[in-house]
Design an enzyme around this catalytic site. Sequence first.
Site, mmCIF file in Angstrom:
data_model
loop_
_atom_site.group_PDB
_atom_site.id
_atom_site.type_symbol
_atom_site.label_atom_id
_atom_site.label_comp_id
_atom_site.label_asym_id
_atom_site.label_seq_id
_atom_site.Cartn_x
_atom_site.Cartn_y
_atom_site.Cartn_z
ATOM 1 N N PRO A 5 1.004 -1.425 -0.243
ATOM 2 C CA PRO A 5 -0.028 -0.127 -0.081
ATOM 3 C C PRO A 5 0.673 1.253 -0.175
ATOM 4 O O PRO A 5 0.558 2.394 -0.550
ATOM 5 C CB PRO A 5 -0.772 -0.268 1.387
ATOM 6 C CG PRO A 5 -0.850 -1.743 1.226
ATOM 7 C CD PRO A 5 0.272 -2.223 0.936
ATOM 8 N N GLU B 124 4.911 -2.594 -13.412
ATOM 9 C CA GLU B 124 6.195 -2.776 -13.435
ATOM 10 C C GLU B 124 6.935 -1.645 -13.580
ATOM 11 O O GLU B 124 8.057 -1.418 -14.227
ATOM 12 C CB GLU B 124 6.691 -3.954 -14.729
ATOM 13 C CG GLU B 124 5.699 -5.044 -14.923
ATOM 14 C CD GLU B 124 5.733 -6.073 -13.602
ATOM 15 O OE1 GLU B 124 6.272 -5.641 -12.774
ATOM 16 O OE2 GLU B 124 4.870 -7.011 -13.908
#
EC number: 1.3.1.95
Length: 394
Positions: A140, A377
């Site tokens: 998070p 990514e």
Amino acid sequence: MFLLKIKKERMKRMDFSLTREQEMLKKLARQFAEIELEPVAEEIDREHVFPAENFKKMAEIGLTGIGIPKEFGGSGGGTLEKVIAVSEFGKKCMASASILSIHLIAPQAIYKYGTKEQKETYLPRLTKGGELGAFALTEPNAGSDAGAVKTTAILDSQTNEYVLNGTKCFISGGGRAGVLVIFALTEPKKGLKGMSAIIVEKGTPGFSIGKVESKMGIAGSETAELIFEDCRVPAANLLGKEGKGFKIAMEALDGARIGVGAQAIGIAEGAIDLSVKYVHERIQFGKPIANLQGIQWYIADMATKTAAARALVEFAAYLEDAGKPFTKESAMCKLNASENARFVTNLALQIHGGYGYMKDYPLERMYRDAKITEIYEGTSEIHKVVIAREVMKR
């Protein structure tokens, strides 16, 4: 004669043609995409369904073992073979391209850093065994900033087990994966230098799946929250050495970015194919819109930019396969190909007009799917930082 010899050697090095085996792989992946993926792509998106049966079929024909030697159940090959297969999938079903591309990260990390026992235990399951792999780094508060990882894996010396506690988020395939590579702090006080990679299996006590995300695109590529509450795994599941997790993660991401580049060129090429077909069939003012110069310019821009994107992706793949440094090129190819995917799908939708905006046609799905390539990514902004640092090295 001396100059002629140099010219011949240069021509040999500049041969961009695929080998016979690579051509066969391309044909296999294309046929699979057309027969198995394209017919269900709309349903996968509409119902947010993970294509489990299709993934098993990918394993049966060897696609889930690309880059892994045959002795461990793999199909051999390298990064270019991954690019070939993933880009063919991207033309027809971006969710499936994403699933294959991200799955390959885990077995390749285990093959590169794993012990003999780890390779023998996990690689056959991830290749011919049909189990999905996952790579869990994001948290998070730790997205682009991997140094903010808080998940811990503390060694219990009495039982010789790591005890994992923490939460991972936005993990592609996390809820479906049988084998996961988790990044956690084995020595929290050391920060990044205390990060390690640990293999965790589905069903391990203390490991549970939290929220499964509802996403804008690639709906079939399930994205989930992973929760670790006193999750115990054997110390033998440590991948590589303690404190080397960040290095493993960054090297894995370099390769993964080429995979995202392959997804992006695939979806762009698919959008071009649909556009070319449409402009020849669509009649306005008594003739095909393919005759309009404005449309021709759109097609020219789309095709040129996509060809350049493919060249950069394949060059990065060549560098990785050759064992040469490729961090800069992987960031470049991912940045360029992902931004091009957004550009091309936007123009393709514009070419299709109202039809492109309707869910009866695949363009609106492709437009939504393309956006993720600029985010996962590593965001485009992070890649610009990586590229600048590499270019400005002294």
